[in-house]
Design a protein around this motif. Sequence first.
Motif, PDB file in Angstrom:
ATOM      1  N   GLN A 240       0.614  -1.047  -0.153  1.00 16.97           N
ATOM      2  CA  GLN A 240       0.061  -0.322   0.026  1.00 16.97           C
ATOM      3  C   GLN A 240       0.453   1.583  -0.280  1.00 16.97           C
ATOM      4  O   GLN A 240       0.297   2.458  -0.153  1.00 16.97           O
ATOM      5  N   VAL A 241       2.338   1.000  -0.068  1.00 15.28           N
ATOM      6  CA  VAL A 241       3.193   2.686  -0.232  1.00 15.28           C
ATOM      7  C   VAL A 241       3.919   2.645  -1.453  1.00 15.28           C
ATOM      8  O   VAL A 241       4.002   1.657  -2.193  1.00 15.28           O
ATOM      9  N   VAL A 242       3.407   3.888  -1.712  1.00 17.20           N
ATOM     10  CA  VAL A 242       3.800   4.422  -2.994  1.00 17.20           C
ATOM     11  C   VAL A 242       4.736   5.590  -2.724  1.00 17.20           C
ATOM     12  O   VAL A 242       4.833   6.291  -1.497  1.00 17.20           O
ATOM     13  N   SER A 243       5.882   5.969  -3.838  1.00 18.08           N
ATOM     14  CA  SER A 243       6.673   7.293  -3.539  1.00 18.08           C
ATOM     15  C   SER A 243       5.731   8.005  -3.785  1.00 18.08           C
ATOM     16  O   SER A 243       5.968   9.143  -2.562  1.00 18.08           O
ATOM     17  N   SER A 244       4.767   8.684  -4.978  1.00 14.59           N
ATOM     18  CA  SER A 244       4.953   9.873  -4.956  1.00 14.59           C
ATOM     19  C   SER A 244       3.204   9.426  -4.894  1.00 14.59           C
ATOM     20  O   SER A 244       2.347   9.269  -5.482  1.00 14.59           O
ATOM     21  N   VAL A 245       2.971  11.279  -5.015  1.00 19.48           N
ATOM     22  CA  VAL A 245       1.178  11.247  -5.276  1.00 19.48           C
ATOM     23  C   VAL A 245       0.477  11.529  -6.502  1.00 19.48           C
ATOM     24  O   VAL A 245       0.021  10.261  -7.056  1.00 19.48           O
ATOM     25  N   PRO A 246       1.241  11.127  -7.740  1.00 22.10           N
ATOM     26  CA  PRO A 246       0.586  10.716  -8.997  1.00 22.10           C
ATOM     27  C   PRO A 246       0.832   9.347  -9.517  1.00 22.10           C
ATOM     28  O   PRO A 246       0.063   8.008 -10.226  1.00 22.10           O
ATOM     29  N   GLN A 247       1.475   8.506  -8.234  1.00 20.14           N
ATOM     30  CA  GLN A 247       1.606   6.708  -8.477  1.00 20.14           C
ATOM     31  C   GLN A 247       0.343   6.968  -7.433  1.00 20.14           C
ATOM     32  O   GLN A 247      -1.007   5.357  -7.904  1.00 20.14           O
ATOM     33  N   ALA A 248       0.337   7.568  -6.891  1.00 22.00           N
ATOM     34  CA  ALA A 248      -1.091   7.041  -5.939  1.00 22.00           C
ATOM     35  C   ALA A 248      -2.458   7.341  -6.941  1.00 22.00           C
ATOM     36  O   ALA A 248      -2.990   6.487  -6.493  1.00 22.00           O
ATOM     37  N   LEU A 249      -2.549   8.973  -7.001  1.00 19.25           N
ATOM     38  CA  LEU A 249      -3.589   8.644  -8.623  1.00 19.25           C
ATOM     39  C   LEU A 249      -3.861   7.728  -9.167  1.00 19.25           C
ATOM     40  O   LEU A 249      -5.942   7.340  -9.202  1.00 19.25           O
ATOM     41  N   GLU A 250      -3.479   6.899  -9.393  1.00 17.59           N
ATOM     42  CA  GLU A 250      -3.100   5.993 -10.558  1.00 17.59           C
ATOM     43  C   GLU A 250      -3.916   4.793  -9.685  1.00 17.59           C
ATOM     44  O   GLU A 250      -4.799   4.106 -10.543  1.00 17.59           O
ATOM     45  N   ARG A 251      -3.988   4.405  -8.692  1.00 18.02           N
ATOM     46  CA  ARG A 251      -4.377   3.382  -7.695  1.00 18.02           C
ATOM     47  C   ARG A 251      -5.795   4.235  -6.617  1.00 18.02           C
ATOM     48  O   ARG A 251      -7.054   2.646  -6.174  1.00 18.02           O
ATOM     49  N   LEU A 252      -6.140   5.350  -6.749  1.00 15.81           N
ATOM     50  CA  LEU A 252      -8.166   5.698  -6.377  1.00 15.81           C
ATOM     51  C   LEU A 252      -8.383   6.046  -7.358  1.00 15.81           C
ATOM     52  O   LEU A 252      -8.620   6.542  -8.723  1.00 15.81           O
ATOM     53  N   ASP A 253      -9.991   5.720  -7.033  1.00 19.85           N
ATOM     54  CA  ASP A 253     -11.163   6.054  -7.619  1.00 19.85           C
ATOM     55  C   ASP A 253     -11.615   7.414  -7.457  1.00 19.85           C
ATOM     56  O   ASP A 253     -12.211   6.995  -6.154  1.00 19.85           O
ATOM     57  N   PRO A 254     -11.814   8.533  -8.263  1.00 25.02           N
ATOM     58  CA  PRO A 254     -11.794   9.599  -8.230  1.00 25.02           C
ATOM     59  C   PRO A 254     -13.060   9.842  -7.428  1.00 25.02           C
ATOM     60  O   PRO A 254     -13.847  10.885  -6.932  1.00 25.02           O
ATOM     61  N   ALA A 255     -14.412   8.814  -7.925  1.00 22.87           N
ATOM     62  CA  ALA A 255     -15.635   9.400  -7.667  1.00 22.87           C
ATOM     63  C   ALA A 255     -15.781   8.205  -6.789  1.00 22.87           C
ATOM     64  O   ALA A 255     -17.076   8.880  -5.551  1.00 22.87           O
ATOM     65  N   ARG A 256     -14.905   8.101  -5.609  1.00 21.81           N
ATOM     66  CA  ARG A 256     -14.844   7.585  -4.505  1.00 21.81           C
ATOM     67  C   ARG A 256     -14.726   8.548  -3.158  1.00 21.81           C
ATOM     68  O   ARG A 256     -14.112   9.511  -3.914  1.00 21.81           O
ATOM     69  N   PRO A 257     -15.046   9.061  -1.830  1.00 25.76           N
ATOM     70  CA  PRO A 257     -14.972   9.985  -0.768  1.00 25.76           C
ATOM     71  C   PRO A 257     -13.507   9.920  -0.459  1.00 25.76           C
ATOM     72  O   PRO A 257     -13.165   9.671   0.389  1.00 25.76           O
ATOM     73  N   LEU A 258     -12.708  10.462  -1.456  1.00 30.42           N
ATOM     74  CA  LEU A 258     -10.958  10.644  -0.476  1.00 30.42           C
ATOM     75  C   LEU A 258     -11.139  11.264   0.182  1.00 30.42           C
ATOM     76  O   LEU A 258     -11.309  12.944   0.496  1.00 30.42           O
ATOM     77  N   THR A 259     -10.660  10.802   1.645  1.00 29.97           N
ATOM     78  CA  THR A 259      -9.912  11.749   2.138  1.00 29.97           C
ATOM     79  C   THR A 259      -8.153  11.798   2.689  1.00 29.97           C
ATOM     80  O   THR A 259      -7.888  10.529   2.162  1.00 29.97           O
ATOM     81  N   TRP A 260      -7.239  12.459   2.396  1.00 26.57           N
ATOM     82  CA  TRP A 260      -5.974  13.009   2.219  1.00 26.57           C
ATOM     83  C   TRP A 260      -5.724  13.055   3.287  1.00 26.57           C
ATOM     84  O   TRP A 260      -6.321  14.570   3.973  1.00 26.57           O
ATOM     85  N   ILE A 261      -4.726  12.755   3.970  1.00 27.33           N
ATOM     86  CA  ILE A 261      -4.322  12.790   5.993  1.00 27.33           C
ATOM     87  C   ILE A 261      -2.983  13.059   5.715  1.00 27.33           C
ATOM     88  O   ILE A 261      -2.129  12.137   5.778  1.00 27.33           O
ATOM     89  N   SER A 262      -2.030  14.149   5.788  1.00 27.29           N
ATOM     90  CA  SER A 262      -1.117  13.963   6.344  1.00 27.29           C
ATOM     91  C   SER A 262      -1.016  14.838   8.028  1.00 27.29           C
ATOM     92  O   SER A 262      -0.544  16.154   8.167  1.00 27.29           O
ATOM     93  N   GLY A 263      -0.819  13.762   8.321  1.00 29.19           N
ATOM     94  CA  GLY A 263      -0.401  13.867   9.670  1.00 29.19           C
ATOM     95  C   GLY A 263      -2.015  14.265  10.664  1.00 29.19           C
ATOM     96  O   GLY A 263      -3.118  14.252   9.664  1.00 29.19           O
ATOM     97  N   PRO A 264      -1.966  15.206  12.183  1.00 29.96           N
ATOM     98  CA  PRO A 264      -3.080  15.377  12.824  1.00 29.96           C
ATOM     99  C   PRO A 264      -3.378  16.057  12.486  1.00 29.96           C
ATOM    100  O   PRO A 264      -3.026  17.055  11.907  1.00 29.96           O
ATOM    101  N   SER A 265      -5.072  16.286  12.665  1.00 29.49           N
ATOM    102  CA  SER A 265      -5.404  17.411  12.062  1.00 29.49           C
ATOM    103  C   SER A 265      -4.829  19.278  13.024  1.00 29.49           C
ATOM    104  O   SER A 265      -5.092  18.789  14.449  1.00 29.49           O
ATOM    105  N   ALA A 266      -4.124  19.572  11.609  1.00 32.37           N
ATOM    106  CA  ALA A 266      -3.840  21.267  12.787  1.00 32.37           C
ATOM    107  C   ALA A 266      -3.760  22.163  11.883  1.00 32.37           C
ATOM    108  O   ALA A 266      -4.147  22.130  11.063  1.00 32.37           O
ATOM    109  N   THR A 267      -4.308  22.997  12.177  1.00 32.82           N
ATOM    110  CA  THR A 267      -4.268  24.892  11.789  1.00 32.82           C
ATOM    111  C   THR A 267      -3.206  25.830  12.766  1.00 32.82           C
ATOM    112  O   THR A 267      -3.186  25.592  13.255  1.00 32.82           O
ATOM    113  N   SER A 268      -3.079  26.582  11.539  1.00 37.91           N
ATOM    114  CA  SER A 268      -2.141  27.943  12.134  1.00 37.91           C
ATOM    115  C   SER A 268      -2.927  29.347  12.570  1.00 37.91           C
ATOM    116  O   SER A 268      -3.467  29.141  11.199  1.00 37.91           O
ATOM    117  N   ASP A 269      -2.594  30.366  13.321  1.00 36.36           N
ATOM    118  CA  ASP A 269      -3.375  31.569  13.015  1.00 36.36           C
ATOM    119  C   ASP A 269      -1.864  31.985  12.239  1.00 36.36           C
ATOM    120  O   ASP A 269      -1.041  31.871  12.141  1.00 36.36           O
TER     121      ASP A 269
END
Length: 216
Positions: free
Chosen positions: A166-195
């Motif tokens: 389930q591990v790929v190097s890059s975003v283009p490689q990931a997109l090839e595996r994903l169905d854009p019609a599905r509800p995709l959630t992209w997670i880079s670390g825990p939820s965070a924001t800053s002011d």
Amino acid sequence: MSSRERILGRVRRALADVAATERGEPSYERAVPRDYLREHGERSVAQTVDLLAENLADYRAIVHRCTAADLAATIAGMLAARGAKTVLVPPGLEPEWLSATDAERIPDRAESTPHELDRIDSVVTACAVAVAETGTIVLDGSADQGRRRITLVPDHHICVVRVPEQVVSSVPQALERLDPARPLTWISGPSATSDIELDRVEGVHGPRTLEVVLVG
């Protein structure tokens, strides 16, 4: 003229000089170069997984590594360390993954309210793919990942990544595996924001704690 019409008009003008195919449709694939790098550098499988772990940690996710035989004990230890009494379970999650924990299993139900989900201590899911170069985990709503909201409301998310498949190097490689019609959630670390002063606040629009298990 609406904003939509303005945008579409700009697109049409930009493509006005693009040769049409035999069907009279613009040939976007020829008009837009697709010569970007598919990955940055050459890495072995082990190096790709190491890069994923490094970037996940850089985003303040907590990374664990274990074998398939140790996965149940690893998850149980994580839940115990968290003091989790309840754990939210997608319908297609491998039952064996939670076989070593005493935490109460709460099924993913359509009728669950946000308040009910907020009272649950932890959620355990699988993933669709993990991107090493960006430290990103992608969920696609499959049975072992459940509805999008179950990974956005509870404060603690444990996500299992099967290594190396389930591990790929890059975003283009990931997109090839994903169905854009599905509800995709992209997670880079825990939820965070800053002011504007760059004061970081975690847990605003998702889990405050993300733990990723690289199992292989």
